[in-house]
Structures are given as C-alpha cells and as structure tokens.
Write a protein that holds these residues in place. Structure first.
Motif, PDB file in Angstrom:
ATOM      1  N   UNK A  76      -3.587   5.631   2.196  1.00 23.91           N
ATOM      2  CA  UNK A  76      -4.286   6.532   1.262  1.00 23.91           C
ATOM      3  C   UNK A  76      -5.662   6.864   1.832  1.00 23.91           C
ATOM      4  N   UNK A  77      -5.745   7.763   2.794  1.00 18.99           N
ATOM      5  CA  UNK A  77      -7.030   8.054   3.451  1.00 18.99           C
ATOM      6  C   UNK A  77      -8.109   8.549   2.495  1.00 18.99           C
ATOM      7  N   UNK A  78      -7.709   9.141   1.380  1.00 24.34           N
ATOM      8  CA  UNK A  78      -8.688   9.681   0.430  1.00 24.34           C
ATOM      9  C   UNK A  78      -8.838   8.787  -0.804  1.00 24.34           C
ATOM     10  N   UNK A  79      -8.436   7.552  -0.686  1.00 20.91           N
ATOM     11  CA  UNK A  79      -8.504   6.617  -1.815  1.00 20.91           C
ATOM     12  C   UNK A  79      -9.914   6.534  -2.379  1.00 20.91           C
ATOM     13  N   UNK A  80     -10.022   6.596  -3.708  1.00 23.18           N
ATOM     14  CA  UNK A  80     -11.310   6.434  -4.370  1.00 23.18           C
ATOM     15  C   UNK A  80     -11.078   5.935  -5.787  1.00 23.18           C
ATOM     16  N   UNK A  81     -12.136   5.451  -6.419  1.00 22.64           N
ATOM     17  CA  UNK A  81     -12.047   5.050  -7.815  1.00 22.64           C
ATOM     18  C   UNK A  81     -11.800   6.276  -8.683  1.00 22.64           C
TER      19      UNK A  81
ATOM     20  N   UNK B  37       0.824  -1.207   0.000  1.00 17.63           N
ATOM     21  CA  UNK B  37       0.000   0.000   0.000  1.00 17.63           C
ATOM     22  C   UNK B  37       0.859   1.258   0.000  1.00 17.63           C
ATOM     23  N   UNK B  38       1.940   1.260   0.771  1.00 17.51           N
ATOM     24  CA  UNK B  38       2.792   2.451   0.829  1.00 17.51           C
ATOM     25  C   UNK B  38       3.422   2.753  -0.522  1.00 17.51           C
ATOM     26  N   UNK B  39       3.666   1.729  -1.312  1.00 22.09           N
ATOM     27  CA  UNK B  39       4.267   1.954  -2.632  1.00 22.09           C
ATOM     28  C   UNK B  39       3.321   2.660  -3.594  1.00 22.09           C
ATOM     29  N   UNK B  40       2.032   2.559  -3.328  1.00 19.14           N
ATOM     30  CA  UNK B  40       1.058   3.173  -4.228  1.00 19.14           C
ATOM     31  C   UNK B  40       0.676   4.582  -3.806  1.00 19.14           C
ATOM     32  N   UNK B  41       0.990   4.953  -2.577  1.00 21.02           N
ATOM     33  CA  UNK B  41       0.416   6.162  -1.983  1.00 21.02           C
ATOM     34  C   UNK B  41       0.794   7.436  -2.728  1.00 21.02           C
ATOM     35  N   UNK B  42       1.979   7.484  -3.308  1.00 25.09           N
ATOM     36  CA  UNK B  42       2.426   8.715  -3.957  1.00 25.09           C
ATOM     37  C   UNK B  42       2.091   8.770  -5.436  1.00 25.09           C
TER      38      UNK B  42
ATOM     39  N   UNK C 162     -13.719 -12.022 -11.978  1.00 28.05           N
ATOM     40  CA  UNK C 162     -13.273 -10.902 -11.151  1.00 28.05           C
ATOM     41  C   UNK C 162     -13.038  -9.710 -12.066  1.00 28.05           C
ATOM     42  N   UNK C 163     -12.920  -8.509 -11.498  1.00 25.51           N
ATOM     43  CA  UNK C 163     -12.538  -7.357 -12.317  1.00 25.51           C
ATOM     44  C   UNK C 163     -11.112  -7.523 -12.840  1.00 25.51           C
ATOM     45  N   UNK C 164     -10.900  -7.105 -14.073  1.00 25.82           N
ATOM     46  CA  UNK C 164      -9.548  -7.128 -14.617  1.00 25.82           C
ATOM     47  C   UNK C 164      -8.726  -5.951 -14.121  1.00 25.82           C
ATOM     48  N   UNK C 165      -9.380  -4.883 -13.750  1.00 28.64           N
ATOM     49  CA  UNK C 165      -8.666  -3.707 -13.277  1.00 28.64           C
ATOM     50  C   UNK C 165      -9.519  -2.956 -12.275  1.00 28.64           C
ATOM     51  N   UNK C 166      -8.846  -2.215 -11.396  1.00 30.58           N
ATOM     52  CA  UNK C 166      -9.480  -1.315 -10.440  1.00 30.58           C
ATOM     53  C   UNK C 166      -8.654  -0.033 -10.442  1.00 30.58           C
ATOM     54  N   UNK C 167      -9.035   0.917 -11.281  1.00 32.80           N
ATOM     55  CA  UNK C 167      -8.266   2.133 -11.427  1.00 32.80           C
ATOM     56  C   UNK C 167      -8.668   3.117 -10.329  1.00 32.80           C
ATOM     57  N   UNK C 168      -7.717   3.533  -9.523  1.00 36.85           N
ATOM     58  CA  UNK C 168      -7.995   4.380  -8.367  1.00 36.85           C
ATOM     59  C   UNK C 168      -7.116   5.615  -8.374  1.00 36.85           C
ATOM     60  N   UNK C 169      -7.583   6.624  -7.635  1.00 39.69           N
ATOM     61  CA  UNK C 169      -6.815   7.829  -7.337  1.00 39.69           C
ATOM     62  C   UNK C 169      -6.368   7.745  -5.885  1.00 39.69           C
ATOM     63  N   UNK C 170      -5.104   7.391  -5.616  1.00 41.61           N
ATOM     64  CA  UNK C 170      -4.669   7.263  -4.217  1.00 41.61           C
ATOM     65  C   UNK C 170      -4.871   8.519  -3.403  1.00 41.61           C
ATOM     66  N   UNK C 171      -4.761   9.702  -4.031  1.00 38.61           N
ATOM     67  CA  UNK C 171      -4.895  10.942  -3.281  1.00 38.61           C
ATOM     68  C   UNK C 171      -6.284  11.523  -3.265  1.00 38.61           C
ATOM     69  N   UNK C 172      -7.254  10.785  -3.798  1.00 32.41           N
ATOM     70  CA  UNK C 172      -8.615  11.281  -3.798  1.00 32.41           C
ATOM     71  C   UNK C 172      -8.888  12.208  -4.961  1.00 32.41           C
TER      72      UNK C 172
ATOM     73  N   UNK D  91      -8.059  -9.878   3.011  1.00 29.86           N
ATOM     74  CA  UNK D  91      -9.153  -8.915   2.851  1.00 29.86           C
ATOM     75  C   UNK D  91      -9.104  -7.855   3.954  1.00 29.86           C
ATOM     76  N   UNK D  92      -8.927  -8.302   5.202  1.00 30.92           N
ATOM     77  CA  UNK D  92      -8.912  -7.357   6.317  1.00 30.92           C
ATOM     78  C   UNK D  92      -7.761  -6.372   6.210  1.00 30.92           C
ATOM     79  N   UNK D  93      -6.549  -6.877   6.003  1.00 31.55           N
ATOM     80  CA  UNK D  93      -5.395  -5.983   6.013  1.00 31.55           C
ATOM     81  C   UNK D  93      -5.247  -5.226   4.701  1.00 31.55           C
ATOM     82  N   UNK D  94      -5.839  -5.709   3.637  1.00 32.86           N
ATOM     83  CA  UNK D  94      -5.876  -4.910   2.406  1.00 32.86           C
ATOM     84  C   UNK D  94      -6.621  -3.606   2.664  1.00 32.86           C
ATOM     85  N   UNK D  95      -7.806  -3.703   3.274  1.00 34.01           N
ATOM     86  CA  UNK D  95      -8.557  -2.482   3.574  1.00 34.01           C
ATOM     87  C   UNK D  95      -7.799  -1.581   4.539  1.00 34.01           C
TER      88      UNK D  95
END
Length: 383
Positions: free
Chosen positions: A353-358, A170-175, A373-383, A342-346
């Motif tokens: 990324x407190x403001x994580x959203x699609x 998760x930390x690798x994605x945050x920036x 399953x979904x092939x992709x989940x495109x998110x904005x780590x910074x909201x 599942x638990x620790x992923x969330x």
C-alpha cells in the motif's frame, strides 16, 4: 499459515484489571487499599529529608512520600488515595503522563495503597531496579537469564517467517477501502510468526493463544504475543501519525527502522507498570526502599523522564539519546521477533500500500493502565 484465516474477535485492551491485562512479566498485587508494614518502613534522612535525591539536590522536605512510620501518613482519604497521585487514578488510562510527571518531580518514592506497593517513576531508579539483584520475582525478554536459556535459535528462519507472514497479511488489506491495522494486522502478525516458527497451523495457533498455551509451544518469551501486539500497534501509530516519519521510514534501511522501533518502545512501552519485590534495602531517589517490599516500576514514566531524554514526549527516531526498558539487552527470540515484526510490518505495508495513510480525522489514541496501546488504527490503504 492459512491463506484466509477466519476473523477472530478484536482482542484490544478491554479490561484494566491487572489480572486480565495480558502482561506476562507483570504481576500486580491485590488492589485493596493498604499501608506499608510498620516492620518495613521506607527510611528518610534527618528531619524527613530524603537520603537520596535527583541531581544531588534534596527535594523540598515533605514533598516526597517516604514514611518513617506508617501512622505518620494519617488517615487514608476517601477512595484510598495518598498525598501523591496514583497511576491508577481516574483518567490515567487515557492520559497517565501528567500523573507520571508529578511523581517524577515531587514524589520519586511514594507508597501507593491502590497498588499496595512503593512506586518508582524516574528513569535511573526504574532502569536499575529492572536488573538489580536486590529486586526479585521478575523477568523481561532479553534479561541476562535469556542468554543462558535460549539455544539453537535459527535467526534467519525467524526473519524469513516474519517477512512472509507480514507480506501475506499486508496484501490482504491492500484492496480494502478502509482497514483497522490493530484488528487486521497487529493482532495477527505476532501470533502468525510464532505459529510458522514452531510449525503449528495458524488457526490452531490462535486457539492455543486463547488457551494461554503459546508459551508451551514457543517458550516463555516467544509466547509473549500480547506484549508484541501492543508494541507493534504503538509503533505503527507513531509512524503513521506523522507524515514526515512516513516519508523518512518508507524505504529506510534496517538500521533506521530499528532506531524508530527503539524510540517507540521508549515513548510508548506496551508494559507501563512492572512489579518487583526487594530482598534487601535499596537506596533510590527520595529514600530507601525497605527489604521485602513490593515495588511498582513505572516503565511508562521512566521512558519520558526529561533527566534522561531530550524532548521526551516527542517521537524522534533520530534522537542522539536513545534507550528503552521494555526488553533487556541479552539474546532472546522474543526480542528478535519483535524487532523483525516491526521492520517487516513497515516494509510489507508500504510495499502493498504505497499510499497508506490514516483515515481522515483519525488520530491514534492509546489506552490502558498496566499495558497500553491504541485500540484501533483506522487507515486508508489506497491513500
């Protein structure tokens, strides 16, 4: 776990061929069209009425595909179709639910020449078949044999390695301005937890996974990485697709996260079709499955059966009628790992990324016939 693993190619669901679907507890027969053996037909009651039915009321005669004589089916229409819709019909990979609904309501027992198997689609039938000793040649993590096979499992060690792996990823994605949680998170977390648990360097583990050697390292169930990856992608997609769920689960206790995980496994199971073989005749909704027959269990259909679940198409972690069929109820490291992931992923994603959203305009879209399953989940780590 290496601090910066090289990016592996995306291994989302690329092929719908069963032998390539990556599912370890489903083995589908040949896809060549066929009709049921005359020596083992399904049996119906007098005048074609089914011998078993839903809610004690027999369906309309002729609406259930249960053949007393395979020749009675007449010629197979072009394309190998039966009267009933097939889970392998064109378009089913994007939206199988209409087909599942028709099967549950009108054809609870039907022979599908594409699957070369009798098809069960109602929750009561599928749930029973997954544990009934008259159905053989199948195994799910958490099935009764697991409780006898798995010993000396350090549960807290599994929890620890899962938590550590999730937070590193998760930390690798945050920036990043944008990320794909399937390729950049779900793809790595299940393999990473197994690698850490068995003491294998992460990069080596990914090569071993490609070589189908994970099971040899972590056991048959612990090595079922592809199923956990798909289940995790669906879970994160279900949570992030609804801002209300994000708010409810952001700082939720473990018990609520576990309920949300169970709910995702019900609504969007990673394994859609499991195949079993009967060792004896078995009464089911719509008739009797003959002995020695291949039976396709539509796990995806069973999880959305309105006779079992209220508002079955809705993702609702607070429902009062929970249940899922992906995993059995017995002790198994794979089931523990999946729940921990599942638990620790969330927790890791929302912490980093407190403001994580699609991403704007993106909606998760599941694909797949055998596994899904979904092939992709495109998110904005910074909201």
């Amino acid at each position: 776990m290496s601090d910066a693993p090289n990016r592996e190619p995306d291994r989302g669901i690329r092929s719908e061929r069963p032998e390539e679907a990556g599912d370890p507890w489903t083995r589908l027969p040949s896809m060549a069209p066929a009709t049921p053996s005359a020596a083992t037909p399904a049996r119906t009651g007098q005048a074609g009425a089914p011998t078993a039915s839903r809610g004690g009321t027999a369906p309309v005669p002729g609406r259930v595909r249960t053949l007393t004589d395979p020749a009675a089916a007449g010629p197979v229409p072009p394309g190998g179709r039966t009267v009933a819709p097939s889970p392998l019909d064109p378009g089913a990979t994007r939206d199988p639910h209409g087909i599942h609904r028709a099967l549950r309501e009108e054809y609870p027992l039907t022979y599908d020449p594409l699957l070369r198997a009798w098809v069960l689609s109602r929750y009561a039938d599928v749930a029973a078949a997954l544990t009934d000793e008259r159905f053989t040649h199948g195994h799910r993590p958490g099935d009764p044999p697991c409780a006898r096979a798995h010993v000396d499992v350090d549960v807290e060690a599994l929890r620890s390695v899962t938590e550590r792996t999730a937070y590193v990823l998760a930390r690798r994605l945050a920036e990043r301005p944008q990320a794909d949680l399937v390729a950049d998170f779900c793809h790595w977390l299940p393999a990473g937890t197994v690698a850490a648990a068995v003491g294998v360097p992460y990069r080596d583990m990914m090569r071993l996974v490609r070589g189908r050697a994970a099971g040899a390292l972590a056991g048959e169930c612990g090595g079922q990485i592809a199923v956990r990856e798909k289940a995790l992608a669906s879970f994160l997609g279900n949570v992030l697709d609804d801002p209300g769920q994000v708010a409810a689960l952001r700082d939720a206790p473990a018990g609520l996260v576990a309920r949300a995980w169970t709910e995702s496994l019900r609504r969007d199971p990673p394994v859609q079709i499991a195949v079993r073989r009967t060792s004896a005749e078995v009464p089911v909704s719509g008739g009797i499955v003959p002995a020695g027959a291949s039976v396709a269990l539509l796990v995806g259909s069973a999880g959305r059966d309105p006779e079992r679940f209220r508002e079955p198409d809705r993702f609702d972690p607070f429902r009062d009628d929970p249940g899922q069929l992906t995993y059995g109820p017995g002790f198994c490291p794979a089931v523990l790992l999946a729940g921990f992931e599942a638990e620790y992923a969330l927790r890791a994603l929302f912490t980093a990324m407190p403001r994580l959203r699609l991403a704007d305009g993106f909606r998760p879209t599941a694909t797949g016939l055998i596994t899904r399953a979904p092939r992709s989940l495109i998110v904005r780590p910074g909201g």
